[in-house]
Design a protein around this motif. Structure first.
Motif, PDB file in Angstrom:
ATOM      1  N   VAL A 171       0.825  -1.345  -0.188  1.00 16.27           N
ATOM      2  CA  VAL A 171       0.355  -0.210   0.281  1.00 16.27           C
ATOM      3  C   VAL A 171       0.942   0.942   0.332  1.00 16.27           C
ATOM      4  N   LEU A 172       2.570   1.830   0.652  1.00 15.58           N
ATOM      5  CA  LEU A 172       2.826   2.949   1.136  1.00 15.58           C
ATOM      6  C   LEU A 172       3.449   2.495  -0.441  1.00 15.58           C
ATOM      7  N   LYS A 186       8.103  11.450   2.149  1.00 15.16           N
ATOM      8  CA  LYS A 186       7.963  10.667   3.329  1.00 15.16           C
ATOM      9  C   LYS A 186       7.654   9.264   3.072  1.00 15.16           C
ATOM     10  N   LEU A 187       7.243   9.064   2.368  1.00 18.06           N
ATOM     11  CA  LEU A 187       6.264   7.793   2.017  1.00 18.06           C
ATOM     12  C   LEU A 187       7.461   6.868   2.023  1.00 18.06           C
ATOM     13  N   ALA A 188       8.553   7.474   1.638  1.00 20.29           N
ATOM     14  CA  ALA A 188       9.281   6.797   1.226  1.00 20.29           C
ATOM     15  C   ALA A 188      10.925   5.926   2.278  1.00 20.29           C
ATOM     16  N   GLN A 189      10.572   7.196   3.106  1.00 23.29           N
ATOM     17  CA  GLN A 189      10.744   6.853   4.377  1.00 23.29           C
ATOM     18  C   GLN A 189      10.454   6.097   5.400  1.00 23.29           C
ATOM     19  N   ARG A 190       8.628   5.867   5.202  1.00 23.19           N
ATOM     20  CA  ARG A 190       8.035   5.043   6.278  1.00 23.19           C
ATOM     21  C   ARG A 190       8.328   3.429   5.768  1.00 23.19           C
ATOM     22  N   THR A 217       1.616   4.523  13.241  1.00 25.55           N
ATOM     23  CA  THR A 217       2.608   5.841  12.593  1.00 25.55           C
ATOM     24  C   THR A 217       2.255   5.693  11.053  1.00 25.55           C
ATOM     25  N   THR A 218       2.283   4.860  10.979  1.00 20.54           N
ATOM     26  CA  THR A 218       1.694   4.533   8.811  1.00 20.54           C
ATOM     27  C   THR A 218       1.128   5.611   9.424  1.00 20.54           C
ATOM     28  N   ARG A 219      -0.302   5.101   9.764  1.00 21.44           N
ATOM     29  CA  ARG A 219      -1.592   6.050   9.783  1.00 21.44           C
ATOM     30  C   ARG A 219      -1.524   7.698   9.874  1.00 21.44           C
ATOM     31  N   ARG A 220      -0.978   8.348  10.785  1.00 25.12           N
ATOM     32  CA  ARG A 220      -0.372   9.484  10.842  1.00 25.12           C
ATOM     33  C   ARG A 220       0.559   9.957  10.058  1.00 25.12           C
ATOM     34  N   VAL A 221       1.333   9.514   9.208  1.00 25.33           N
ATOM     35  CA  VAL A 221       1.441  10.193   7.939  1.00 25.33           C
ATOM     36  C   VAL A 221       0.368  10.274   6.716  1.00 25.33           C
TER      37      VAL A 221
END
Length: 181
Positions: free
Chosen positions: A38-39, A85-89, A149-153
């Motif tokens: 999903v990310l 931000k997505l790549a970092q997560r 954490t992913t939800r907050r992103v």
């Protein structure tokens, strides 16, 4: 100190034993492989949106193009920040960000657009923002409390995508319609 569901000695022992997992602990409640997919889909979406906005920025022309192009550039920069931000997560969770240009548009929720008409550009960008709002809302709900954490992103991205959609709607309201003829 409050009581833990798991005693602190057990938590410490697991932390040492599974040190290679980085921030992903037994408390992580989501399907990690699905979250990474999903990310990466969202990453592809943000990259395609960045490219679409950049194209629109460089090709916008006409009487009302200057403020619209400025908005396109601002959105392109913000979409690039979202991608980062997505790549970092993804990396934090032990995955690999997928930047493969051959599959970007297949994985993206949004479509690339090569419109040449200013109003069509704004409309296509608004459609893409609405797609992002809908899909990110669904992702936030799906993640729930399983990966806060992913939800907050995604919540942060969602707020900015809603702002983009509002900006674009406002542009459409200010650009006079094309004369019919």
């Amino acid at each position: 100190m409050a009581e833990f569901l798991t005693d602190i000695e057990t938590i410490r022992e697991r932390a040492r034993r599974e040190i290679d997992k980085g921030p992903v602990t037994d408390a992580y409640g989501a399907d990690l492989e699905r979250v990474l997919r999903v990310l990466n889909e969202a990453l592809a979406t943000e990259i395609v949106c960045t490219l679409r906005y950049k194209r629109h920025y460089y090709t916008a022309s006409g009487l009302y193009s200057e403020p619209v192009a400025a908005e396109f550039l601002e959105h392109a920069q913000e979409e690039q920040t979202h991608a980062d931000k997505l790549a970092q997560r993804i990396v934090q969770l032990g995955g690999e960000p997928d930047f493969d240009p051959d599959t970007l548009t297949k994985r993206s929720h949004a479509e690339y657009d090569a419109s040449t008409d200013l109003i069509d550009m704004v409309k296509e960008d608004l459609v893409a923002e609405r797609v992002a709002v809908a899909s990110y809302t669904e992702i936030v709900q799906w993640l729930g409390t399983k990966d806060p954490t992913t939800r907050r992103v995604f919540e942060d991205l969602l707020a900015q995508e809603e702002e983009h959609a509002d900006d674009l709607r406002g542009l459409l309201e200010r650009i006079p319609p094309r004369p019919q003829g």
